[in-house]
Structures are given as structure tokens and as C-alpha cells.
Scaffold this motif. Structure first.
Motif, mmCIF file in Angstrom:
data_model
loop_
_atom_site.group_PDB
_atom_site.id
_atom_site.type_symbol
_atom_site.label_atom_id
_atom_site.label_comp_id
_atom_site.label_asym_id
_atom_site.label_seq_id
_atom_site.Cartn_x
_atom_site.Cartn_y
_atom_site.Cartn_z
ATOM 1 N N GLU A 95 51.316 43.399 42.899
ATOM 2 C CA GLU A 95 49.903 43.119 43.182
ATOM 3 C C GLU A 95 49.176 42.509 41.985
ATOM 4 O O GLU A 95 48.313 41.649 42.148
ATOM 5 C CB GLU A 95 49.206 44.408 43.632
ATOM 6 N N ALA A 96 49.515 42.931 40.773
ATOM 7 C CA ALA A 96 48.850 42.398 39.577
ATOM 8 C C ALA A 96 49.150 40.910 39.397
ATOM 9 O O ALA A 96 48.265 40.126 39.034
ATOM 10 C CB ALA A 96 49.283 43.177 38.342
ATOM 11 N N VAL A 97 50.385 40.509 39.675
ATOM 12 C CA VAL A 97 50.775 39.096 39.555
ATOM 13 C C VAL A 97 50.073 38.267 40.628
ATOM 14 O O VAL A 97 49.595 37.163 40.355
ATOM 15 C CB VAL A 97 52.315 38.951 39.661
ATOM 16 N N VAL A 98 49.992 38.803 41.833
ATOM 17 C CA VAL A 98 49.326 38.098 42.930
ATOM 18 C C VAL A 98 47.841 37.909 42.615
ATOM 19 O O VAL A 98 47.292 36.817 42.790
ATOM 20 C CB VAL A 98 49.509 38.861 44.268
ATOM 21 N N GLN A 99 47.181 38.954 42.113
ATOM 22 C CA GLN A 99 45.759 38.855 41.787
ATOM 23 C C GLN A 99 45.515 37.869 40.656
ATOM 24 O O GLN A 99 44.544 37.111 40.676
ATOM 25 C CB GLN A 99 45.193 40.231 41.426
ATOM 26 N N ALA A 100 46.414 37.831 39.672
ATOM 27 C CA ALA A 100 46.287 36.867 38.572
ATOM 28 C C ALA A 100 46.422 35.436 39.090
ATOM 29 O O ALA A 100 45.684 34.537 38.669
ATOM 30 C CB ALA A 100 47.342 37.147 37.511
ATOM 31 N N ARG A 101 47.337 35.230 40.032
ATOM 32 C CA ARG A 101 47.526 33.890 40.616
ATOM 33 C C ARG A 101 46.306 33.490 41.444
ATOM 34 O O ARG A 101 45.882 32.334 41.429
ATOM 35 C CB ARG A 101 48.792 33.872 41.477
ATOM 36 N N ILE A 102 45.724 34.435 42.180
ATOM 37 C CA ILE A 102 44.512 34.154 42.959
ATOM 38 C C ILE A 102 43.375 33.744 42.025
ATOM 39 O O ILE A 102 42.664 32.770 42.290
ATOM 40 C CB ILE A 102 44.117 35.375 43.823
ATOM 41 N N GLU A 107 39.829 29.503 39.734
ATOM 42 C CA GLU A 107 39.357 28.723 38.586
ATOM 43 C C GLU A 107 39.693 27.243 38.752
ATOM 44 O O GLU A 107 38.879 26.377 38.443
ATOM 45 C CB GLU A 107 39.972 29.257 37.293
ATOM 46 N N LYS A 108 40.896 26.952 39.230
ATOM 47 C CA LYS A 108 41.327 25.563 39.392
ATOM 48 C C LYS A 108 40.424 24.800 40.356
ATOM 49 O O LYS A 108 40.062 23.653 40.125
ATOM 50 C CB LYS A 108 42.777 25.518 39.883
ATOM 51 N N HIS A 109 40.051 25.446 41.462
ATOM 52 C CA HIS A 109 39.235 24.788 42.486
ATOM 53 C C HIS A 109 37.736 25.046 42.318
ATOM 54 O O HIS A 109 36.943 24.591 43.144
ATOM 55 C CB HIS A 109 39.688 25.233 43.880
ATOM 56 N N GLU A 110 37.383 25.801 41.275
ATOM 57 C CA GLU A 110 35.980 26.139 40.995
ATOM 58 C C GLU A 110 35.306 26.764 42.221
ATOM 59 O O GLU A 110 34.191 26.423 42.597
ATOM 60 C CB GLU A 110 35.217 24.907 40.521
ATOM 61 N N ALA A 111 36.002 27.696 42.849
ATOM 62 C CA ALA A 111 35.523 28.316 44.086
ATOM 63 C C ALA A 111 34.495 29.409 43.841
ATOM 64 O O ALA A 111 33.836 29.844 44.779
ATOM 65 C CB ALA A 111 36.704 28.888 44.867
ATOM 66 N N ARG A 112 34.340 29.871 42.604
ATOM 67 C CA ARG A 112 33.349 30.916 42.312
ATOM 68 C C ARG A 112 31.943 30.367 42.207
ATOM 69 O O ARG A 112 30.975 31.104 42.305
ATOM 70 C CB ARG A 112 33.694 31.612 41.008
ATOM 71 N N SER A 116 29.946 26.057 46.434
ATOM 72 C CA SER A 116 31.227 25.339 46.440
ATOM 73 C C SER A 116 31.735 25.155 47.868
ATOM 74 O O SER A 116 32.401 24.177 48.169
ATOM 75 C CB SER A 116 32.274 26.082 45.610
ATOM 76 N N GLY A 117 31.428 26.097 48.756
ATOM 77 C CA GLY A 117 31.858 26.000 50.145
ATOM 78 C C GLY A 117 33.341 26.248 50.322
ATOM 79 O O GLY A 117 33.906 25.930 51.360
ATOM 80 N N LEU A 118 33.984 26.843 49.319
ATOM 81 C CA LEU A 118 35.421 27.113 49.390
ATOM 82 C C LEU A 118 35.685 28.602 49.512
ATOM 83 O O LEU A 118 34.973 29.425 48.939
ATOM 84 C CB LEU A 118 36.125 26.573 48.143
ATOM 85 N N GLU A 119 36.732 28.911 50.265
ATOM 86 C CA GLU A 119 37.153 30.296 50.427
ATOM 87 C C GLU A 119 38.618 30.377 50.018
ATOM 88 O O GLU A 119 39.432 29.579 50.472
ATOM 89 C CB GLU A 119 36.972 30.731 51.884
ATOM 90 N N VAL A 120 38.947 31.320 49.152
ATOM 91 C CA VAL A 120 40.315 31.516 48.692
ATOM 92 C C VAL A 120 40.764 32.875 49.198
ATOM 93 O O VAL A 120 40.117 33.893 48.936
ATOM 94 C CB VAL A 120 40.402 31.449 47.156
#
Length: 127
Positions: A95-102, A107-112, A116-120
Motif C-alpha cells: 500500500e505504501a508503494v501504491v500511495q507513493a505512485r499515486i 504531481e505529474k498531472h498537477e491534479a491537486r 484542474s478538473g482532473l480526478e486520479v
């Protein structure tokens, strides 16, 4: 001489935009799914998180993806309903690796950023 009918048939807003909006009453169905009726076309609709609504009588691609054995991070444009990117994840990742990848994908897509209108979200695999 042309005789004009008394009623005129028009197409609803959701027919053009494919964006359904629920009426004020919503019910919770199996698995936490929200159920309602579209305020424009009066057809049954459902939603997984309350952000985007789809017709309840069709194929639900989100539900199919959640039952998949392949896990991936999905970046979706909420306004258009278009998938922008998918990033596969190792099935046995902790789970820690998955959360780090999320967080990395966000950050890459600037979804925060606001507007932005993006959902990850994480899709597929064991829950």
C-alpha cells in the motif's frame, strides 16, 4: 396549408452534453453506489462517488474496471469524462508503494490544483 402540432418535441440538455444531473433525492444502493433520476431526461442514473453520473441501464465501465485483476492508476477529466492516462501498478505492490505512485501521478498531472478538473483514482485489483 401546414398544420403545426400543439406540442413540440425537444432534446434534453443531457442528450447534447452527455452529462446527467441527479434530482435532489438520492438513494444508496448495493456497494455504496448512489442512485437517482436525471433531472433532464428522467432516466435512471448512478454514480460511484457522486461526482459524475452515468445511465444505470447501460454498461458501467468503472464497475468493470474495479473487478479487473490488473491494477492501475487512472487520470480522468471530470468535465469531459475522458481518460487522460493509465499507469499500471504491480499486483503485489504494498500500500505504501501504491500511495507513493499515486502522489507522483498527481504531481505529474498537477491534479491537486484548484480548477484542474482532473480526478486520479486507483482502479482494479483486490480491494
Amino acid at each position: 396549408m401546414l398544420i403545426r402540432p400543439q406540442t413540440s418535441q425537444t432534446l434534453t440538455q443531457c442528450w447534447y452534453t452527455r452529462i446527467h444531473q441527479p434530482v435532489t433525492r438520492k438513494a444508496r444502493g448495493e456497494g455504496g453506489m448512489l442512485l437517482s433520476v436525471c433531472r433532464h431526461c428522467q432516466r435512471a442514473i448512478h454514480s460511484h462517488g457522486g461526482k459524475s453520473w452515468t445511465l444505470a441501464d447501460g454498461i458501467d465501465l468503472d464497475e468493470l474496471a474495479s473487478q479487473s485483476h490488473i491494477r492501475y492508476i487512472c487520470v480522468t477529466s471530470v468535465d469531459d469524462g475522458v481518460i487522460i492516462a493509465r499507469y499500471p501498478i504491480d499486483r503485489d505492490a504494498v500500500e505504501a508503494v501504491v500511495q507513493a505512485r499515486i502522489d507522483e501521478v498527481i504531481e505529474k498531472h498537477e491534479a491537486r490544483e484548484l480548477g484542474s478538473g482532473l480526478e486520479v483514482k486507483l482502479m482494479g485489483g483486490p480491494r
